[in-house]
Design a protein around this motif. Structure first.
Motif, PDB file in Angstrom:
ATOM      1  N   GLN A  26       0.840  -1.195   0.000  1.00  0.00           N
ATOM      2  CA  GLN A  26       0.000   0.000   0.000  1.00  0.00           C
ATOM      3  C   GLN A  26       0.874   1.244   0.000  1.00  0.00           C
ATOM      4  O   GLN A  26       2.074   1.178   0.236  1.00  0.00           O
ATOM      5  CB  GLN A  26      -0.943  -0.007   1.208  1.00  0.00           C
ATOM      6  CG  GLN A  26      -1.998  -1.104   1.153  1.00  0.00           C
ATOM      7  CD  GLN A  26      -2.983  -1.036   2.294  1.00  0.00           C
ATOM      8  OE1 GLN A  26      -2.596  -1.073   3.452  1.00  0.00           O
ATOM      9  NE2 GLN A  26      -4.271  -0.933   1.974  1.00  0.00           N
ATOM     10  N   GLY A  27       0.249   2.383  -0.291  1.00  0.00           N
ATOM     11  CA  GLY A  27       1.013   3.618  -0.333  1.00  0.00           C
ATOM     12  C   GLY A  27       1.879   3.765  -1.568  1.00  0.00           C
ATOM     13  O   GLY A  27       2.878   4.482  -1.545  1.00  0.00           O
ATOM     14  N   GLY A  28       1.534   3.055  -2.650  1.00  0.00           N
ATOM     15  CA  GLY A  28       2.279   3.191  -3.895  1.00  0.00           C
ATOM     16  C   GLY A  28       3.500   2.317  -4.015  1.00  0.00           C
ATOM     17  O   GLY A  28       4.208   2.369  -5.025  1.00  0.00           O
ATOM     18  N   SER A  29       3.781   1.492  -3.006  1.00  0.00           N
ATOM     19  CA  SER A  29       4.957   0.622  -3.057  1.00  0.00           C
ATOM     20  C   SER A  29       4.525  -0.837  -3.012  1.00  0.00           C
ATOM     21  O   SER A  29       3.382  -1.167  -2.681  1.00  0.00           O
ATOM     22  CB  SER A  29       5.896   0.922  -1.887  1.00  0.00           C
ATOM     23  OG  SER A  29       5.247   0.626  -0.654  1.00  0.00           O
ATOM     24  N   THR A  30       5.458  -1.728  -3.376  1.00  0.00           N
ATOM     25  CA  THR A  30       5.202  -3.176  -3.321  1.00  0.00           C
ATOM     26  C   THR A  30       6.281  -3.807  -2.447  1.00  0.00           C
ATOM     27  O   THR A  30       7.200  -4.446  -2.937  1.00  0.00           O
ATOM     28  CB  THR A  30       5.205  -3.794  -4.729  1.00  0.00           C
ATOM     29  OG1 THR A  30       6.441  -3.436  -5.397  1.00  0.00           O
ATOM     30  CG2 THR A  30       4.037  -3.290  -5.554  1.00  0.00           C
ATOM     31  N   GLN A  31       6.162  -3.607  -1.141  1.00  0.00           N
ATOM     32  CA  GLN A  31       7.215  -4.023  -0.228  1.00  0.00           C
ATOM     33  C   GLN A  31       7.133  -5.485   0.187  1.00  0.00           C
ATOM     34  O   GLN A  31       8.077  -6.005   0.771  1.00  0.00           O
ATOM     35  CB  GLN A  31       7.232  -3.130   1.014  1.00  0.00           C
ATOM     36  CG  GLN A  31       5.981  -3.222   1.900  1.00  0.00           C
ATOM     37  CD  GLN A  31       4.953  -2.172   1.557  1.00  0.00           C
ATOM     38  OE1 GLN A  31       4.713  -1.887   0.394  1.00  0.00           O
ATOM     39  NE2 GLN A  31       4.327  -1.582   2.581  1.00  0.00           N
ATOM     40  N   TRP A  32       6.005  -6.142  -0.077  1.00  0.00           N
ATOM     41  CA  TRP A  32       5.883  -7.557   0.284  1.00  0.00           C
ATOM     42  C   TRP A  32       6.018  -8.434  -0.947  1.00  0.00           C
ATOM     43  O   TRP A  32       5.560  -8.085  -2.037  1.00  0.00           O
ATOM     44  CB  TRP A  32       4.544  -7.826   0.975  1.00  0.00           C
ATOM     45  CG  TRP A  32       4.493  -7.221   2.348  1.00  0.00           C
ATOM     46  CD1 TRP A  32       5.233  -7.552   3.429  1.00  0.00           C
ATOM     47  CD2 TRP A  32       3.640  -6.158   2.768  1.00  0.00           C
ATOM     48  NE1 TRP A  32       4.902  -6.761   4.506  1.00  0.00           N
ATOM     49  CE2 TRP A  32       3.923  -5.900   4.127  1.00  0.00           C
ATOM     50  CE3 TRP A  32       2.655  -5.385   2.127  1.00  0.00           C
ATOM     51  CZ2 TRP A  32       3.275  -4.916   4.863  1.00  0.00           C
ATOM     52  CZ3 TRP A  32       2.011  -4.406   2.851  1.00  0.00           C
ATOM     53  CH2 TRP A  32       2.315  -4.175   4.201  1.00  0.00           C
ATOM     54  N   ASN A  33       6.652  -9.584  -0.753  1.00  0.00           N
ATOM     55  CA  ASN A  33       6.957 -10.461  -1.871  1.00  0.00           C
ATOM     56  C   ASN A  33       6.594 -11.898  -1.517  1.00  0.00           C
ATOM     57  O   ASN A  33       6.945 -12.402  -0.445  1.00  0.00           O
ATOM     58  CB  ASN A  33       8.447 -10.375  -2.210  1.00  0.00           C
ATOM     59  CG  ASN A  33       8.835 -11.319  -3.317  1.00  0.00           C
ATOM     60  OD1 ASN A  33       8.320 -11.238  -4.433  1.00  0.00           O
ATOM     61  ND2 ASN A  33       9.749 -12.238  -3.016  1.00  0.00           N
ATOM     62  N   TRP A  54      -4.391  -1.225  -3.109  1.00  0.00           N
ATOM     63  CA  TRP A  54      -3.180  -2.031  -3.111  1.00  0.00           C
ATOM     64  C   TRP A  54      -2.489  -1.948  -4.470  1.00  0.00           C
ATOM     65  O   TRP A  54      -3.140  -2.023  -5.510  1.00  0.00           O
ATOM     66  CB  TRP A  54      -3.499  -3.493  -2.797  1.00  0.00           C
ATOM     67  CG  TRP A  54      -3.900  -3.727  -1.368  1.00  0.00           C
ATOM     68  CD1 TRP A  54      -5.134  -3.544  -0.821  1.00  0.00           C
ATOM     69  CD2 TRP A  54      -3.048  -4.174  -0.324  1.00  0.00           C
ATOM     70  NE1 TRP A  54      -5.118  -3.849   0.509  1.00  0.00           N
ATOM     71  CE2 TRP A  54      -3.842  -4.249   0.854  1.00  0.00           C
ATOM     72  CE3 TRP A  54      -1.711  -4.533  -0.242  1.00  0.00           C
ATOM     73  CZ2 TRP A  54      -3.327  -4.660   2.071  1.00  0.00           C
ATOM     74  CZ3 TRP A  54      -1.194  -4.934   0.975  1.00  0.00           C
ATOM     75  CH2 TRP A  54      -1.995  -5.003   2.112  1.00  0.00           C
ATOM     76  N   SER A  55      -1.167  -1.787  -4.431  1.00  0.00           N
ATOM     77  CA  SER A  55      -0.348  -1.908  -5.638  1.00  0.00           C
ATOM     78  C   SER A  55       0.065  -3.363  -5.783  1.00  0.00           C
ATOM     79  O   SER A  55       0.533  -3.983  -4.814  1.00  0.00           O
ATOM     80  CB  SER A  55       0.900  -1.034  -5.537  1.00  0.00           C
ATOM     81  OG  SER A  55       0.554   0.328  -5.423  1.00  0.00           O
TER      82      SER A  55
END
Length: 286
Positions: A26-33, A54-55
């Motif tokens: 969320q927030g424009g990023s994809t921090q989870w993989n 969600w991005s």
């Protein structure tokens, strides 16, 4: 809420019976993989919590992979997904991937005279700063190939007199330790696009040092204060010494121009509070 996706190749056919990489945030990023299994129709699913925007990005290669994310060349599709229990998404979201090729960075290292220089170029890692490095050729150039499309930090070093060490365990060095044309190469950031070569020139600069003595108010002691410089560690990383017994401080190297100092005061509970700022002019070569 569980969202279904259909992953499609650039030729319009679904990616079938394999795992694909799934990045989200969320927030424009994809921090989870993680990974997502798609069936014979290219359909897979993932549960998102909490609700919100969600991005989402999916990745896959020409052949199946067991770990993600994967390096270029690969295929990738991105989208934004609005997750809300009040508005369920019934149909699979169609994700059509495009191919991403590896990119490269050509770095040209220049000396003080603006001519190609011998030296070394490094791509520091964002985690431990131990990235790949290479020496320049006769044209002062280094090429880093096989890079993912993103932004990179680049740091260069020329064959010249560099900053002297300022160990915390020894007395603050005298001015004589900084005689001579001390030179650094300011770092920079450069973006790499899929299948493209990015060109970056790094030019050596003379630097200066900042020495001073902290004057405290009546009844106070230097150890009740501290002072720190503001700087962009992506461009350069100066050393900083502050003697809390005498109030003397020494820092550098700094690029020529204004540098702001932040003064801090130690409170009774041991915490620090801001106690003013001062901007000083640093002269190159001094």
């Amino acid at each position: 809420q569980t969202i279904r996706f259909q992953v499609i190749r650039p030729n319009g056919l679904p990616v079938t019976d394999r795992n694909v990489g799934l990045q989200f945030g969320q927030g424009g990023s994809t921090q989870w993989n993680t990974s997502m299994t798609v069936d014979g129709h290219g359909i897979g699913e993932h549960t998102f919590t909490p609700s919100g925007l969600w991005s989402v990005s999916v990745q896959f290669g020409d052949s199946p992979a067991n770990s993600f994310p994967i390096a270029e060349p690969h295929y990738e599709a991105k989208t934004l997904v609005a997750v809300s229990a009040a508005v369920p998404v019934a149909e699979p979201i169609r994700l059509v991937a495009v191919r991403h090729e590896a990119g490269s960075i050509r770095v040209r290292l220049l000396g003080l005279d603006g001519k190609p220089a011998r030296g070394m170029v490094e791509l520091p890692s964002p985690f431990d700063r131990n990235g790949p490095f290479a020496s320049t050729d006769a044209r002062g150039e280094v090429v880093f190939e096989g890079l993912s499309a993103r932004e990179y930090q680049v740091q260069g070093y020329v064959e010249a007199l560099g900053p002297p060490p300022m160990s915390q365990g020894w007395p603050i060095p005298e001015d004589s330790a900084f005689q001579g044309p001390i030179v650094i190469v300011p770092g920079a950031r450069v973006s790499v696009a899929s299948g493209r070569e990015s060109l970056l020139e790094l030019k050596a600069r003379r630097v200066g040092y900042l020495r001073g003595k902290f004057q405290v108010a009546e009844g106070m002691k230097p150890e009740d204060y501290s002072v720190y410089p503001f700087f962009d560690q992506r461009v350069f990383q100066p050393s900083w010494r502050f003697d809390q017994l005498t109030g003397e401080f020494l820092g550098g190297p700094f690029l020529g121009g204004p540098t702001t100092l932040q003064f801090m005061k130690t409170t009774a509970d041991g915490s620090e509070q801001r106690s003013g700022r001062q901007t000083v002019e640093v002269a190159e070569g001094q």
